[in-house]
Design a protein around this motif. Structure first.
Motif, PDB file in Angstrom:
ATOM      1  N   ASN A 140       4.019   0.633   5.083  1.00 59.60           N
ATOM      2  CA  ASN A 140       4.228  -0.996   4.311  1.00 59.60           C
ATOM      3  C   ASN A 140       5.372  -0.842   4.464  1.00 59.60           C
ATOM      4  N   PRO A 141       5.738  -2.624   4.734  1.00 60.71           N
ATOM      5  CA  PRO A 141       6.887  -3.075   5.665  1.00 60.71           C
ATOM      6  C   PRO A 141       8.199  -2.737   4.133  1.00 60.71           C
ATOM      7  N   ARG A 142       7.746  -3.261   3.246  1.00 58.53           N
ATOM      8  CA  ARG A 142       8.592  -3.542   2.179  1.00 58.53           C
ATOM      9  C   ARG A 142       8.838  -1.810   2.371  1.00 58.53           C
ATOM     10  N   GLY A 143       8.898  -0.614   2.504  1.00 57.36           N
ATOM     11  CA  GLY A 143       9.717   0.365   2.142  1.00 57.36           C
ATOM     12  C   GLY A 143       9.460   1.813   1.614  1.00 57.36           C
ATOM     13  N   ALA A 144       9.003   0.708   0.270  1.00 53.81           N
ATOM     14  CA  ALA A 144       8.811   1.261  -0.969  1.00 53.81           C
ATOM     15  C   ALA A 144       7.516   2.428  -1.384  1.00 53.81           C
ATOM     16  N   LEU A 145       7.673   3.106  -2.334  1.00 49.84           N
ATOM     17  CA  LEU A 145       6.092   4.202  -2.451  1.00 49.84           C
ATOM     18  C   LEU A 145       5.878   3.786  -3.922  1.00 49.84           C
ATOM     19  N   PRO A 146       4.542   4.020  -4.101  1.00 47.75           N
ATOM     20  CA  PRO A 146       3.873   4.441  -2.942  1.00 47.75           C
ATOM     21  C   PRO A 146       2.805   3.816  -2.430  1.00 47.75           C
ATOM     22  N   ALA A 147       1.907   3.952  -1.307  1.00 48.38           N
ATOM     23  CA  ALA A 147       0.850   3.693  -0.330  1.00 48.38           C
ATOM     24  C   ALA A 147       0.041   4.005  -0.153  1.00 48.38           C
ATOM     25  N   LEU A 148      -1.381   3.011  -0.300  1.00 48.54           N
ATOM     26  CA  LEU A 148      -2.628   3.957  -0.188  1.00 48.54           C
ATOM     27  C   LEU A 148      -3.240   3.080   0.807  1.00 48.54           C
ATOM     28  N   GLU A 149      -3.908   4.059   1.692  1.00 48.46           N
ATOM     29  CA  GLU A 149      -4.210   3.253   3.005  1.00 48.46           C
ATOM     30  C   GLU A 149      -5.811   3.526   2.258  1.00 48.46           C
ATOM     31  N   LEU A 150      -7.015   2.388   2.067  1.00 52.88           N
ATOM     32  CA  LEU A 150      -8.106   3.065   1.959  1.00 52.88           C
ATOM     33  C   LEU A 150      -8.996   3.362   3.491  1.00 52.88           C
ATOM     34  N   ASP A 151      -9.858   3.205   2.827  1.00 54.99           N
ATOM     35  CA  ASP A 151     -10.784   3.936   3.903  1.00 54.99           C
ATOM     36  C   ASP A 151     -10.769   2.995   4.937  1.00 54.99           C
ATOM     37  N   ASP A 152     -11.159   1.705   4.775  1.00 52.14           N
ATOM     38  CA  ASP A 152     -11.398   1.015   5.911  1.00 52.14           C
ATOM     39  C   ASP A 152      -9.660   0.734   6.968  1.00 52.14           C
ATOM     40  N   GLY A 153      -9.008   1.234   6.460  1.00 53.19           N
ATOM     41  CA  GLY A 153      -7.450   0.853   7.181  1.00 53.19           C
ATOM     42  C   GLY A 153      -6.963  -0.330   5.893  1.00 53.19           C
ATOM     43  N   VAL A 195      -3.486  -1.304   3.401  1.00 54.73           N
ATOM     44  CA  VAL A 195      -3.212  -0.276   2.826  1.00 54.73           C
ATOM     45  C   VAL A 195      -2.824  -1.263   1.623  1.00 54.73           C
ATOM     46  N   LEU A 196      -2.252  -0.486   0.187  1.00 54.68           N
ATOM     47  CA  LEU A 196      -2.456  -1.153  -1.267  1.00 54.68           C
ATOM     48  C   LEU A 196      -1.058  -0.625  -1.582  1.00 54.68           C
ATOM     49  N   THR A 197       0.053  -1.037  -2.134  1.00 56.87           N
ATOM     50  CA  THR A 197       1.325  -0.507  -2.392  1.00 56.87           C
ATOM     51  C   THR A 197       1.061  -1.046  -3.744  1.00 56.87           C
ATOM     52  N   GLU A 198       2.302  -0.329  -4.826  1.00 57.73           N
ATOM     53  CA  GLU A 198       3.112  -0.860  -6.000  1.00 57.73           C
ATOM     54  C   GLU A 198       2.171   0.200  -6.485  1.00 57.73           C
ATOM     55  N   GLY A 199       2.593   1.150  -7.480  1.00 62.12           N
ATOM     56  CA  GLY A 199       1.870   2.424  -7.955  1.00 62.12           C
ATOM     57  C   GLY A 199       1.290   1.483  -9.198  1.00 62.12           C
ATOM     58  N   ALA A 200       1.416   0.714 -10.706  1.00 61.36           N
ATOM     59  CA  ALA A 200       0.709   0.237 -11.747  1.00 61.36           C
ATOM     60  C   ALA A 200      -0.741  -0.795 -10.626  1.00 61.36           C
ATOM     61  N   VAL A 201      -0.379  -1.101  -9.453  1.00 58.36           N
ATOM     62  CA  VAL A 201      -1.539  -1.395  -8.656  1.00 58.36           C
ATOM     63  C   VAL A 201      -2.964  -0.337  -8.811  1.00 58.36           C
ATOM     64  N   LEU A 202      -1.938   0.992  -8.060  1.00 58.09           N
ATOM     65  CA  LEU A 202      -2.374   1.891  -7.206  1.00 58.09           C
ATOM     66  C   LEU A 202      -3.077   2.887  -8.279  1.00 58.09           C
ATOM     67  N   LEU A 203      -2.814   2.944  -9.471  1.00 59.21           N
ATOM     68  CA  LEU A 203      -3.295   3.177 -10.364  1.00 59.21           C
ATOM     69  C   LEU A 203      -4.624   2.973 -10.792  1.00 59.21           C
ATOM     70  N   GLN A 204      -4.530   1.618 -11.057  1.00 60.80           N
ATOM     71  CA  GLN A 204      -5.870   0.394 -11.570  1.00 60.80           C
ATOM     72  C   GLN A 204      -7.091   0.956 -10.260  1.00 60.80           C
ATOM     73  N   TYR A 205      -6.634   1.027  -9.113  1.00 59.57           N
ATOM     74  CA  TYR A 205      -7.198   0.958  -8.365  1.00 59.57           C
ATOM     75  C   TYR A 205      -8.562   2.647  -8.163  1.00 59.57           C
ATOM     76  N   VAL A 206      -7.432   3.404  -8.697  1.00 60.85           N
ATOM     77  CA  VAL A 206      -7.532   4.618  -8.316  1.00 60.85           C
ATOM     78  C   VAL A 206      -8.878   5.239  -9.306  1.00 60.85           C
ATOM     79  N   ALA A 207      -8.543   4.685 -10.511  1.00 56.69           N
ATOM     80  CA  ALA A 207      -9.545   4.921 -11.711  1.00 56.69           C
ATOM     81  C   ALA A 207     -11.132   4.361 -11.608  1.00 56.69           C
TER      82      ALA A 207
END
Length: 201
Positions: A47-60, A62-74
């Motif tokens: 994550n070039p921004r250096g901020a947490l969290p980041a989620l690496e997907l199965d295809d390689g 990377v998604l960032t931004e916590g609120a986005v990751l929460l939606q994606y996981v759900a």
């Protein structure tokens, strides 16, 4: 999936959501101060921004931004787990809270954790955050959960953010509904498992 995390940080919310939905994932710990991974790698390559969290997907990817990751996981879990389906109004009630938490509370705590921020500014931010906790307490007086009378990613995010209050001298003990909410979330098996995995319980 691989979650990039630091104990007790905002990445904890995504960690909890992954455990709540039973999805398989790996974890890569990040030293958020040095931006170094446990294996010696540079987190900024993830994550070039250096901020947490980041989620690496199965295809390689990377998604960032916590609120986005929460939606994606759900959403990836399917079946309306932790967030209602798209175009259902209840989904947007959850998103209202997610956005409020990200922009008003999470961002405010970022100021309080900054050792270079002036004390007078920190006091003003603390007062504003306390006001947001007053509003949250009122919402939780009417319902056990923040949106739609159902446990959601908004509740997970609120739980994680509220855990930071004591670290910066914000006293939540006078907010009975909020404290009861925090206890309800903390008692969930997936939350307990995430806290234990991060060395927080």
């Amino acid at each position: 999936m691989k979650l990039y995390w630091t104990p007790g940080s905002c990445s904890l919310a995504v960690h909890i959501a992954l455990r709540e939905t039973g999805q398989p994932f790996a974890m890569a710990r990040v030293d958020i101060m040095t931006k170094q991974l446990e294996d010696g790698g540079d987190y900024r390559a993830v994550n070039p921004r250096g901020a947490l969290p980041a989620l690496e997907l199965d295809d390689g990817q990377v998604l960032t931004e916590g609120a986005v990751l929460l939606q994606y996981v759900a959403d990836k879990a399917g079946g309306g787990a932790l967030i209602p389906q798209a175009l259902d109004l209840p989904r947007y009630r959850v998103l209202e809270w997610l956005n409020h938490l990200a922009t008003e509370l999470h961002k405010g705590f970022s100021v309080l954790f900054n050792p270079g921020a002036p004390d007078a500014f920190k006091q003003a931010v603390s007062a504003k955050l306390t006001g947001h906790f007053v509003d949250m307490n009122e919402a939780l007086t009417a319902s056990e959960w923040l949106a739609n009378d159902a446990y959601s990613v908004a509740d997970i995010y609120a739980f994680v953010i509220s855990n930071w209050a004591g670290m910066v001298g914000i006293d939540l003990s006078g907010f009975a509904a909020l404290e009861a909410f925090r206890a309800r979330v903390a008692a969930r098996p997936a939350v307990q498992a995430a806290l234990k995995a991060e060395g927080l319980a």
